[in-house]
Write an enzyme that holds these catalytic residues in place. Structure first.
Site, PDB file in Angstrom:
ATOM      1  N   GLU A   1      -9.794   4.287   6.480  1.00  0.00           N
ATOM      2  CA  GLU A   1      -8.869   4.447   7.493  1.00  0.00           C
ATOM      3  C   GLU A   1      -9.815   5.489   8.670  1.00  0.00           C
ATOM      4  OE1 GLU A   1      -6.308   3.169   7.929  1.00  0.00           O
ATOM      5  OE2 GLU A   1      -5.702   2.546   6.039  1.00  0.00           O
TER       6      GLU A   1
ATOM      7  N   GLU B   1       1.043  -1.154  -0.035  1.00  0.00           N
ATOM      8  CA  GLU B   1       0.093   0.005  -0.071  1.00  0.00           C
ATOM      9  C   GLU B   1       0.845   1.275   0.146  1.00  0.00           C
ATOM     10  OE1 GLU B   1      -2.676   0.354   3.277  1.00  0.00           O
ATOM     11  OE2 GLU B   1      -3.837   2.035   2.258  1.00  0.00           O
TER      12      GLU B   1
ATOM     13  N   ASN C   1      -2.750  -6.415   5.550  1.00  0.00           N
ATOM     14  CA  ASN C   1      -2.358  -7.443   4.421  1.00  0.00           C
ATOM     15  C   ASN C   1      -3.363  -8.624   4.834  1.00  0.00           C
ATOM     16  OD1 ASN C   1      -0.197  -5.803   3.312  1.00  0.00           O
ATOM     17  ND2 ASN C   1       1.085  -6.932   4.991  1.00  0.00           N
TER      18      ASN C   1
ATOM     19  N   GLU D   1      -5.336  -2.961  12.860  1.00  0.00           N
ATOM     20  CA  GLU D   1      -4.962  -3.655  11.723  1.00  0.00           C
ATOM     21  C   GLU D   1      -5.972  -4.815  11.536  1.00  0.00           C
ATOM     22  OE1 GLU D   1      -3.231  -2.318   9.658  1.00  0.00           O
ATOM     23  OE2 GLU D   1      -2.255  -0.741  11.065  1.00  0.00           O
TER      24      GLU D   1
ATOM     25  N   HIS E   1      -9.298  -3.807  10.132  1.00  0.00           N
ATOM     26  CA  HIS E   1      -9.246  -3.563   8.807  1.00  0.00           C
ATOM     27  C   HIS E   1      -9.843  -4.716   7.879  1.00  0.00           C
ATOM     28  CE1 HIS E   1      -7.801   0.558   7.654  1.00  0.00           C
ATOM     29  NE2 HIS E   1      -6.638   0.184   8.210  1.00  0.00           N
TER      30      HIS E   1
ATOM     31  N   GLY F   1       3.446   2.205  10.807  1.00  0.00           N
ATOM     32  CA  GLY F   1       3.238   1.477  11.880  1.00  0.00           C
ATOM     33  C   GLY F   1       2.919  -0.017  11.560  1.00  0.00           C
TER      34      GLY F   1
HETATM   35  N1  B3K Z   1      -2.870   1.086   6.006  1.00  0.00           N
HETATM   36  C1  B3K Z   1      -1.693   1.234   6.227  1.00  0.00           C
HETATM   37  C2  B3K Z   1      -0.934   2.244   5.960  1.00  0.00           C
HETATM   38  C3  B3K Z   1      -0.269   2.352   4.434  1.00  0.00           C
HETATM   39  C4  B3K Z   1       0.451   3.605   4.367  1.00  0.00           C
HETATM   40  C5  B3K Z   1       0.885   3.649   2.846  1.00  0.00           C
HETATM   41  N2  B3K Z   1       1.934   4.677   2.809  1.00  0.00           N
HETATM   42  C6  B3K Z   1      -1.774   0.945   7.874  1.00  0.00           C
HETATM   43  C7  B3K Z   1      -2.918   1.302   8.544  1.00  0.00           C
HETATM   44  O1  B3K Z   1      -3.506   2.513   8.212  1.00  0.00           O
HETATM   45  O2  B3K Z   1      -3.617   0.532   8.958  1.00  0.00           O
HETATM   46 ZN    ZN Z   2      -5.318   1.821   8.949  1.00  0.00          ZN
END
Ligand code: B3K
Ligand code: ZN
Length: 863
Positions: A318, A119, A263, A296, A299, A259
């Site tokens: 987000e 990402e 995935n 995470e 998500h 952080g």
């Molecule tokens: N989705 C990732 C962040 C990716 C950043 C790319 N530059 C972590 C998060 O927000 O959970």
């Molecule tokens: Zn996130």
């Protein structure tokens, strides 16, 4: 330079869909060979455009036939095939060099590990693909590598096959049954230890949980594992969301741009947000691990099962997921204190962003480099925008909206409009005006005046939003303001509806039948991301500090009392200024008030930071603000010395070194006491401080005393503490990050030279983002008095670092440039010095990431 701006208004659906992708990774120490088999189906007329970045193309086959160079167009960022059938199979082989990948995007090496970060646009650095979030497909991934060095080979989904090859290599095949966009792809290979557990879901399925870490770190995974299980349960209980695969894996790596990354089935984490043991990680670190593991995990539903159509919709996943992790942390810990901490982050990072040169709406409409838009606005303000919908719809209404959102869009790539439509349809309401929160940047200000006469209270509210680069004249926002009324004895009055909905530019609210003039508490729980301009008197603020039961509102009253006093100090001659005695008594009362939780008392006693004061001023003279803050801290410590000392002693004697909410709170309060004592009478308190440093059993206690010693005027003690701490922790990478930070934020005048010296320390590496943040980031963002030194030395230091870092890791360089985006707020002299550095950088050849930040900061006069 050509304009590479991407616009939301130009969105077009992809010309091809991808039915399946079969990937094969052959990993070697000095390169990786990737073959990629794609089955494609045409959806619209147009060429097949595959993205690529720094790839070495080895071969392309279409339907089994090798393509000649004349049959495709190869560009630095794309592979284009103009004439292709409506259905086709492509086989593409690329070679890449992970060990040379210092950007940490795509496939790279961290220590002796291969890992990925895709990402937002990292997948195109692995193979040619339709690398956009609205192209979803199922992935099968085969990995082969030398077995001794890389015994663990991981990818998304379930392991379906594995075997040994003859030459000391081995291989595995992973298959992910869920369709996903390429940004959720992950691969890890290396020698890792595994900590295992299991979770039984609400429907009785048993999930295999694994945390992979570098060998030797197994004893630092307990808290992350517990946090994961709590998150899985919470998402079932609060949102009815069950985990979908049979295995959930987390890998902790040392070199990571942010952080963590969500995935599918294989989260990759910055080790900072996994590894935690009471002696190596502070209570705050424990809270952060819990929050990021939850974020995470959440998500999986908000981001992965339902994903974004394009990157302008980033806050769809987000903002929503931050809101979910915030509420999870509030449920696991103190609801009030967590809300206070979230507001503090918002005010200290997002409000300045909204007032700076990179200001953008929660749903931006244009970007040059998407990585620059993973911001406090998209994340934290985005979460506030979700929270306001929760406030307006109520808990049940919000849940109905979420259920409808998942039912409608599971397996799809959607937009913020789709999310709001689900909220509207499930609750039969119209959120058209509310949606301005997504399209208009800037922090709205609400001016409140009140009038009481004959049993009637009238509130007049006026809203105004300052201009931002994308828009000058803002239309009024729909602002939910949670409130309460109190009688003069501090009793809350019964009211019909505790939310006022401000929708007009100017609006009045009337309350009738009152027997006396009530005291008003507005914006309880911080119900909207606004600046409230209310001009409460000192007596009213003291009243709220005493009687409010909403933790945020109580704390905000304390903050405002202190800010007012510090502002007085700025306006007066220091020797004529005094903290008002009523404020001293109120804070003394808080210190000793055992009816309040220790952590709330600690928050109430922690004075606002530099940003909180700066935000209230037209033009910030850094030296003057810091001096006024110093005066305040010293006087406060002086007046509270006896009580602080007594409480300190009591809490030190009863310390149980536990890792739970009440123990965190007691340690926080005790360390506030120690800080007050050291601020007021360093020589008298030094013994206690040193004793704590030596006897500390938790990192919380050690770091609190270490930081006070590092700021001590006693050079001998200071140097000794720095040496002792280093010796004790020289093998613990994450603890060394703290060692760098505490030195970088030292208030002492020689700090910049000290930081420059630390850049050469053997434990420092400019290639490691955690180290860059710990030393350079901390100095530039956490040390206003030294970074903004009047001679401009801090600014030229940052500019020099940016030039070097931009060649190594543009994403990190662009983030580090953040302080320059706020130049407008400072006094004329500092503005000029910052602009000089920006102009110097603007003439150089920079990455797209850094160039966007610098050029927008130079354009600011257009606002
Ligand atoms: N989705 C990732 C962040 C990716 C950043 C790319 N530059 C972590 C998060 O927000 O959970
Ligand atoms: Zn996130």
């Amino acid at each position: 330079m050509p304009d590479t701006t991407v616009y939301l208004k130009n969105y077009q659906p992809p010309f091809f869909s991808v039915e399946t992708i079969n990937l094969n990774f052959d990993l070697y120490d000095d390169h990786a060979l990737i073959s990629n088999e794609l089955k494609l189906t045409r959806q619209h007329e147009g060429p097949l455009h595959l993205c690529g970045d720094e790839l070495e193309l080895v071969s392309v086959h279409m339907n089994g036939q090798k393509l000649d160079q004349s049959e495709y167009i190869l560009q630095p960022d794309a592979l284009i095939i103009e004439n292709c059938p409506d259905e086709l199979t492509l086989n593409i082989v690329t070679r890449i060099y992970p060990q040379k990948n210092t950007q940490l995007s795509g496939l790279y090496r961290s220590n002796h590990l291969f890992c990925t970060q895709c990402e937002a646009e990292g997948f195109r650095r692995i193979t040619y693909f339709l690398d956009r979030p609205d192209v979803l497909t199922t992935y099968t991934t085969r990995i082969s590598a030398e077995k001794k060095q890389y015994p663990i080979l991981l990818s998304n989904g379930n392991l379906i096959d594995a075997g040994d090859a003859e030459d000391g290599r081995h291989w595995v095949v992973w298959k992910d049954p869920f369709k996903k966009p390429s940004y959720l792809f992950a691969l890890v290979a290396g020698n890792l230890a595994c900590v295992r557990d299991q979770f039984v879901t609400c429907s009785g399925r048993s999930i295999d949980l694994r945390i992979y870490v570098e060998p030797g770190n197994e004893d630092k995974c307990t808290h992350a594992m517990e946090s994961l299980k709590k998150s899985m349960r919470w998402d079932e209980e609060v949102y009815g969301r069950e985990y979908d695969l049979d295995i959930f894996m987390i890998v902790a790596v040392s070199d990571f741009n942010m952080g963590a990354m969500e995935n599918k089935g294989l989260n990759i984490f910055n080790s900072k947000y996994i590894l935690a043991r009471p002696d190596t990680a502070t209570d705050q670190d424990f809270a952060d691990v819990e929050g990021v593991v939850a974020h995470e995990y959440f998500h999986n539903w908000t981001g992965n099962r339902v994903t974004c159509r394009d990157w302008f919709q980033l806050s769809l996943k987000e903002g929503l997921t931050v809101f979910r992790d915030q509420e999870f942390s509030r449920d696991m810990n103190s609801r009030d204190v967590n809300r206070i901490m979230d507001v503090r982050v918002l005010r200290n990072s997002q409000f300045p962003e909204d007032a700076g040169t990179m200001a953008h709406p929660v749903r931006p409409e244009a970007y040059q480099e998407i990585n620059n838009f993973y911001t406090a606005t998209v994340y934290n303000k985005g979460a506030e925008v979700i929270r306001m919908q929760h406030t307006l719809l109520g808990k049940e209404g919000f849940r109905r909206g979420m259920d409808l959102y998942f039912n409608r869009h599971d397996g799809q790539a959607v937009t913020i409009d789709d999310f709001v439509a689900a909220m509207e349809d499930a609750n039969h309401i119209d959120l058209t005006q509310f949606k301005r929160w997504y399209s208009q940047a800037g922090t709205p200000e609400v001016l409140v005046t009140s009038n009481y006469a004959q049993g009637e209270l009238t509130l007049k509210m006026q809203q105004y939003c300052p201009p931002t680069p994308e828009c000058h004249d803002k239309k009024p926002f729909h602002i939910p303001i949670r409130f309460a009324l109190f009688d003069s004895k501090g009793q809350q009055l019964a009211i019909e509806n505790e939310i006022l909905e401000l929708k007009e530019k100017e609006q009045s609210f009337t309350f009738k039948g009152l027997s006396e003039k009530p005291v008003l508490s507005l914006l309880r729980e911080f119900s909207a991301p606004i600046k409230l301009k209310q001009n409460l008197s000192q007596d009213e603020l003291l009243f709220l500090l005493k009687y409010e039961v909403d933790g945020f509102a109580k704390w905000d009253a304390a903050q405002n009392l202190i800010i007012n006093s510090i502002k007085d100090c700025l306006n007066l001659h220091a020797n004529k200024w005094q903290i008002p005695s009523a404020l001293i008594s109120a804070l003394k009362h808080v210190l000793l008030d055992e009816s309040l939780d220790a952590d709330l008392r600690a928050e109430l006693l922690t004075p606002p930071g530099f940003e909180d004061i700066a935000m209230q001023l037209e033009s910030v003279d850094v030296g003057a603000v810091e001096k006024a803050r110093d005066f305040f801290h010293q006087q406060l410590g002086w007046y509270l010395y006896e009580e602080a000392q007594m409480l300190y002693q009591q809490l030190w004697t009863s310390e149980d070194h536990r890792m739970n909410g009440p123990a965190y709170g007691r340690r926080k309060l005790r360390n506030v006491c120690l800080w007050l004592m050291m601020k007021a009478k360093e020589s008298a308190a030094l013994d206690k401080c040193q004793q704590q440093f030596i006897a500390a059993q938790t990192m919380t206690d050690q770091i609190a005393s270490f930081s006070l010693l590092v700021n001590s005027t006693n050079q001998g003690l200071r140097e000794q503490a720095i040496e002792d701490f280093y010796k004790q922790w020289s093998k613990e990478d994450l603890v060394l990050d703290k060692w760098f930070t505490i030195q970088a934020i030292s208030e002492l005048p020689e700090t910049l030279n000290h930081v420059k010296m630390l850049l050469k320390h053997s434990a420092f590496s400019i290639k490691n983002p955690n180290k860059v943040r710990a030393l350079i980031g901390a100095f530039c963002m956490g040390n206003p008095r030294n970074f903004h030194a009047i001679d401009g030395s801090g600014y030229s230091f940052l500019a020099e670092i940016l030039v070097t870092l931009d060649k190594i890791n543009p994403q990190i360089a662009a983030r580090l440039a953040n302080p320059f985006t706020r130049w407008k707020r400072y006094d004329q002299h500092r503005q000029r010095l910052m602009r000089e550095q920006l102009e110097r950088l603007g003439k150089m050849e920079l990455s797209r990431d850094l160039a966007e930040v610098i050029s927008k900061s130079l354009l600011v006069n257009e606002v």
